[in-house]
Design an enzyme around this catalytic site. Structure first.
Site, PDB file in Angstrom:
ATOM      1  N   ASP A   1     -36.433  50.546 -73.528  1.00  0.00           N
ATOM      2  CA  ASP A   1     -37.485  50.924 -72.581  1.00  0.00           C
ATOM      3  C   ASP A   1     -38.748  51.281 -73.344  1.00  0.00           C
ATOM      4  O   ASP A   1     -38.686  51.736 -74.493  1.00  0.00           O
ATOM      5  CB  ASP A   1     -37.036  52.131 -71.745  1.00  0.00           C
ATOM      6  CG  ASP A   1     -37.877  52.340 -70.489  1.00  0.00           C
ATOM      7  OD1 ASP A   1     -39.024  52.819 -70.618  1.00  0.00           O
ATOM      8  OD2 ASP A   1     -37.398  52.031 -69.385  1.00  0.00           O
TER       9      ASP A   1
ATOM     10  N   ALA B   1     -33.506  62.910 -70.866  1.00  0.00           N
ATOM     11  CA  ALA B   1     -32.202  62.371 -71.259  1.00  0.00           C
ATOM     12  C   ALA B   1     -32.226  60.842 -71.269  1.00  0.00           C
ATOM     13  O   ALA B   1     -31.673  60.207 -72.179  1.00  0.00           O
ATOM     14  CB  ALA B   1     -31.117  62.881 -70.320  1.00  0.00           C
ATOM     15  N   TYR B   2     -32.867  60.257 -70.260  1.00  0.00           N
ATOM     16  CA  TYR B   2     -32.986  58.799 -70.199  1.00  0.00           C
ATOM     17  C   TYR B   2     -33.696  58.275 -71.443  1.00  0.00           C
ATOM     18  O   TYR B   2     -33.215  57.340 -72.106  1.00  0.00           O
ATOM     19  CB  TYR B   2     -33.748  58.401 -68.943  1.00  0.00           C
ATOM     20  CG  TYR B   2     -34.100  56.937 -68.866  1.00  0.00           C
ATOM     21  CD1 TYR B   2     -33.182  56.005 -68.399  1.00  0.00           C
ATOM     22  CD2 TYR B   2     -35.355  56.483 -69.268  1.00  0.00           C
ATOM     23  CE1 TYR B   2     -33.503  54.658 -68.336  1.00  0.00           C
ATOM     24  CE2 TYR B   2     -35.687  55.139 -69.212  1.00  0.00           C
ATOM     25  CZ  TYR B   2     -34.762  54.234 -68.745  1.00  0.00           C
ATOM     26  OH  TYR B   2     -35.086  52.899 -68.694  1.00  0.00           O
ATOM     27  N   ALA B   3     -34.841  58.873 -71.777  1.00  0.00           N
ATOM     28  CA  ALA B   3     -35.611  58.417 -72.932  1.00  0.00           C
ATOM     29  C   ALA B   3     -34.813  58.581 -74.221  1.00  0.00           C
ATOM     30  O   ALA B   3     -34.836  57.705 -75.097  1.00  0.00           O
ATOM     31  CB  ALA B   3     -36.935  59.178 -73.010  1.00  0.00           C
TER      32      ALA B   3
ATOM     33  N   SER C   1     -31.556  58.565 -74.590  1.00  0.00           N
ATOM     34  CA  SER C   1     -30.457  57.594 -74.661  1.00  0.00           C
ATOM     35  C   SER C   1     -30.966  56.201 -75.006  1.00  0.00           C
ATOM     36  O   SER C   1     -30.343  55.469 -75.780  1.00  0.00           O
ATOM     37  CB  SER C   1     -29.678  57.574 -73.346  1.00  0.00           C
ATOM     38  OG  SER C   1     -30.472  57.093 -72.267  1.00  0.00           O
TER      39      SER C   1
END
Length: 240
Positions: free
Chosen positions: A139, A151-153, A155
């Site tokens: 991403d 957390a998304y970033a 991961s």
């Protein structure tokens, strides 16, 4: 010799959006495809009717990941490529257990590709120099970070790092690269105001659609030299 069936390309999360577009792209090229899906959308039936092997998978647990790997190992003696497209998107919201958010993001974006790359390694090897590929979908936020999706970033950043580690491990038989998209296409329910705000974040001010991703995937698959690299698809957003 000329009629040898090509090895299949494995696409995780191939039931909708970019994963689905990639599946149809390869099917139209007479390229065998194996698709994982979590939810049975009507599009899955279309893929099956077109000859794709579609396997329902639960990547929320390591056991689910390994069960999927076992199904792939039973179904083919080799793979042309693995495209790690399966993804989830969770924000740190009030009331949401933070440990659960982090665990979920790490499970789908780190544990799943890590385990699958190891479990299916032997299907990628033995086909020649630079003959196989792994592509991780990361991403744009890997570079920039995100205050609302920490957390998304994190991961996706871990997945980006694994690209380089697996490239070192699997060369020269297997090339390993990542694609780091920002806005590629909108959801149907996105309103006009949101769409304009999103478009204004990039220099190119457009949502290019799935073809931009497909073209880059094709480039990476045909290259015999590029490995261990991340390729941004962000329309110049990093310059805003």
């Amino acid at each position: 010799m000329g009629n040898t069936q090509p090895l299949p390309i494995l696409i995780t999360g191939g039931g909708r959006r970019i994963g689905l577009a990639l599946a149809w792209h390869f099917i139209n090229q007479k390229q065998p495809v194996i698709v994982s899906y979590r939810t049975h959308y009507p599009a899955i039936d279309g893929l099956i009717n077109a000859g794709a092997q579609c396997i329902q998978a639960d990547f929320s647990t390591n056991d689910g990941v390994m069960a999927f790997a076992d199904e792939v190992l039973k179904s083919t003696h080799g793979l042309r490529a693995i495209l790690h497209n399966a993804s989830a998107w969770m924000a740190e919201k009030p009331g949401a257990p933070l440990a659960d958010v982090l665990a979920c993001m790490m499970q789908i974006h780190v544990n799943t590709p890590y385990l699958l790359n190891h479990a299916l390694e032997r299907l990628l090897r033995g086909h020649g120099h630079a003959a196989s590929d792994i592509i991780h979908f990361t991403d744009y936020v890997v570079e920039r970070g995100s205050d609302k999706h920490i957390a998304y970033a994190a991961s996706k950043a871990a997945l980006d790092n694994m690209t380089r580690s697996f490239a070192r491990k699997l060369a020269p038989e297997v090339k390993v690269n990542s694609i780091a998209p920002s806005l590629i296409l909108f959801n149907e329910h996105d309103d006009a105001e949101y769409r304009q705000q999103a478009l204004n974040k990039s220099l190119m001010k457009t949502a290019p659609g799935e073809k931009e991703v497909i073209d880059l995937v094709d480039y990476l698959l045909t290259s015999c030299f590029v490995t261990g690299r991340s390729f941004p698809l962000d329309g110049g957003r990093h310059l805003r």
